[in-house]
Design a protein around this motif. Sequence first.
Motif, PDB file in Angstrom:
ATOM      1  N   ASP A  13      -3.634  11.503  -0.284  1.00 59.14           N
ATOM      2  CA  ASP A  13      -4.762  10.576  -0.164  1.00 59.14           C
ATOM      3  C   ASP A  13      -4.365   9.136   0.136  1.00 59.14           C
ATOM      4  O   ASP A  13      -5.169   8.225  -0.072  1.00 59.14           O
ATOM      5  CB  ASP A  13      -5.577  10.609  -1.465  1.00 59.14           C
ATOM      6  CG  ASP A  13      -6.174  11.976  -1.740  1.00 59.14           C
ATOM      7  OD1 ASP A  13      -6.369  12.735  -0.769  1.00 59.14           O
ATOM      8  OD2 ASP A  13      -6.426  12.289  -2.924  1.00 59.14           O
ATOM      9  N   SER A  14      -3.137   8.885   0.587  1.00 60.96           N
ATOM     10  CA  SER A  14      -2.708   7.508   0.826  1.00 60.96           C
ATOM     11  C   SER A  14      -1.738   7.451   2.002  1.00 60.96           C
ATOM     12  O   SER A  14      -1.286   8.474   2.491  1.00 60.96           O
ATOM     13  CB  SER A  14      -2.034   6.963  -0.433  1.00 60.96           C
ATOM     14  OG  SER A  14      -0.746   7.531  -0.581  1.00 60.96           O
ATOM     15  N   SER A  22       9.050   8.420   0.730  1.00 64.78           N
ATOM     16  CA  SER A  22       8.914   7.231  -0.099  1.00 64.78           C
ATOM     17  C   SER A  22       8.446   7.597  -1.508  1.00 64.78           C
ATOM     18  O   SER A  22       8.947   7.067  -2.499  1.00 64.78           O
ATOM     19  CB  SER A  22       7.935   6.254   0.539  1.00 64.78           C
ATOM     20  OG  SER A  22       7.716   5.147  -0.311  1.00 64.78           O
ATOM     21  N   ALA A  23       7.494   8.510  -1.586  1.00 66.41           N
ATOM     22  CA  ALA A  23       6.977   8.935  -2.896  1.00 66.41           C
ATOM     23  C   ALA A  23       8.081   9.579  -3.725  1.00 66.41           C
ATOM     24  O   ALA A  23       8.228   9.280  -4.920  1.00 66.41           O
ATOM     25  CB  ALA A  23       5.810   9.893  -2.705  1.00 66.41           C
ATOM     26  N   GLN A  24       8.858  10.460  -3.104  1.00 66.50           N
ATOM     27  CA  GLN A  24       9.958  11.112  -3.829  1.00 66.50           C
ATOM     28  C   GLN A  24      10.992  10.091  -4.281  1.00 66.50           C
ATOM     29  O   GLN A  24      11.516  10.171  -5.386  1.00 66.50           O
ATOM     30  CB  GLN A  24      10.615  12.186  -2.958  1.00 66.50           C
ATOM     31  CG  GLN A  24       9.819  13.455  -2.843  1.00 66.50           C
ATOM     32  CD  GLN A  24       9.717  14.185  -4.178  1.00 66.50           C
ATOM     33  OE1 GLN A  24      10.588  14.113  -5.035  1.00 66.50           O
ATOM     34  NE2 GLN A  24       8.622  14.903  -4.356  1.00 66.50           N
ATOM     35  N   SER A  39       0.818  -1.210   0.000  1.00 65.72           N
ATOM     36  CA  SER A  39       0.000   0.000   0.000  1.00 65.72           C
ATOM     37  C   SER A  39       0.852   1.260   0.000  1.00 65.72           C
ATOM     38  O   SER A  39       0.339   2.350  -0.158  1.00 65.72           O
ATOM     39  CB  SER A  39      -0.942   0.006   1.211  1.00 65.72           C
ATOM     40  OG  SER A  39      -0.191   0.146   2.397  1.00 65.72           O
ATOM     41  N   SER A  40       2.163   1.116   0.164  1.00 67.13           N
ATOM     42  CA  SER A  40       3.025   2.283   0.151  1.00 67.13           C
ATOM     43  C   SER A  40       3.727   2.460  -1.185  1.00 67.13           C
ATOM     44  O   SER A  40       4.705   3.183  -1.282  1.00 67.13           O
ATOM     45  CB  SER A  40       4.042   2.206   1.294  1.00 67.13           C
ATOM     46  OG  SER A  40       4.916   1.123   1.102  1.00 67.13           O
ATOM     47  N   ALA A  97       1.842  14.730  -5.373  1.00 61.67           N
ATOM     48  CA  ALA A  97       1.384  15.328  -4.112  1.00 61.67           C
ATOM     49  C   ALA A  97      -0.034  14.861  -3.774  1.00 61.67           C
ATOM     50  O   ALA A  97      -0.342  14.581  -2.606  1.00 61.67           O
ATOM     51  CB  ALA A  97       1.437  16.847  -4.202  1.00 61.67           C
ATOM     52  N   ASP A  98      -0.897  14.759  -4.779  1.00 62.86           N
ATOM     53  CA  ASP A  98      -2.260  14.278  -4.546  1.00 62.86           C
ATOM     54  C   ASP A  98      -2.259  12.842  -4.024  1.00 62.86           C
ATOM     55  O   ASP A  98      -3.019  12.510  -3.112  1.00 62.86           O
ATOM     56  CB  ASP A  98      -3.089  14.337  -5.838  1.00 62.86           C
ATOM     57  CG  ASP A  98      -3.428  15.764  -6.253  1.00 62.86           C
ATOM     58  OD1 ASP A  98      -3.295  16.680  -5.421  1.00 62.86           O
ATOM     59  OD2 ASP A  98      -3.814  15.936  -7.429  1.00 62.86           O
TER      60      ASP A  98
END
Length: 183
Positions: A143-144, A150-152, A20-21, A138-139
Amino acid sequence: HLLPLIFVSKKKMRAVEDESSLLPLGLLTLYALGSVADSLPLTATTTWLNNDLHMRQETQTLFYAAMFVPYSLKPSYGLLSEILKSRRLLYIVATIGEALRYVVSAYCVHSIPVAFVTVVAREALAACAEMMLSAALADVVTDSPITPESAQAQAGGARWFGTIIGYLIQLRLYSCTSHAVPA
């Protein structure tokens, strides 16, 4: 390698959390493809400037510097997306526009001043598309359960992967024995 996770419940729980990440595959793919598009034409651009436009090295330095100016305008692209209320539409228009600018550059640009204008316009579209991907990132983070770090890291990894793919394609297209790469 996921089979042992079925038998150990704590590890299995961590695997579900890890899954989920992850950023959506579509977003990672767009980051990778954007990097391929950015890195692939580097050798061709240098060849175009040297062989077709006969641009002097001093002018090429200015040319490449001018290519980065539109990236400083990223906040204005974000504002534009807020006004239009559609990041997706702006991303699609910018990406198609960037692709068309490559075609224009290849077939219609025969002078140095027009090359500057065309390439700066193309890079403005590329910067706009990149800004829309950043906003989508960013969205997703908002929302998660994905952390910004981690996203970057995932987006950076996708960019890196796309850049490597672009360079490998260049190596195939422009072999070291080719006259396409200036000495």
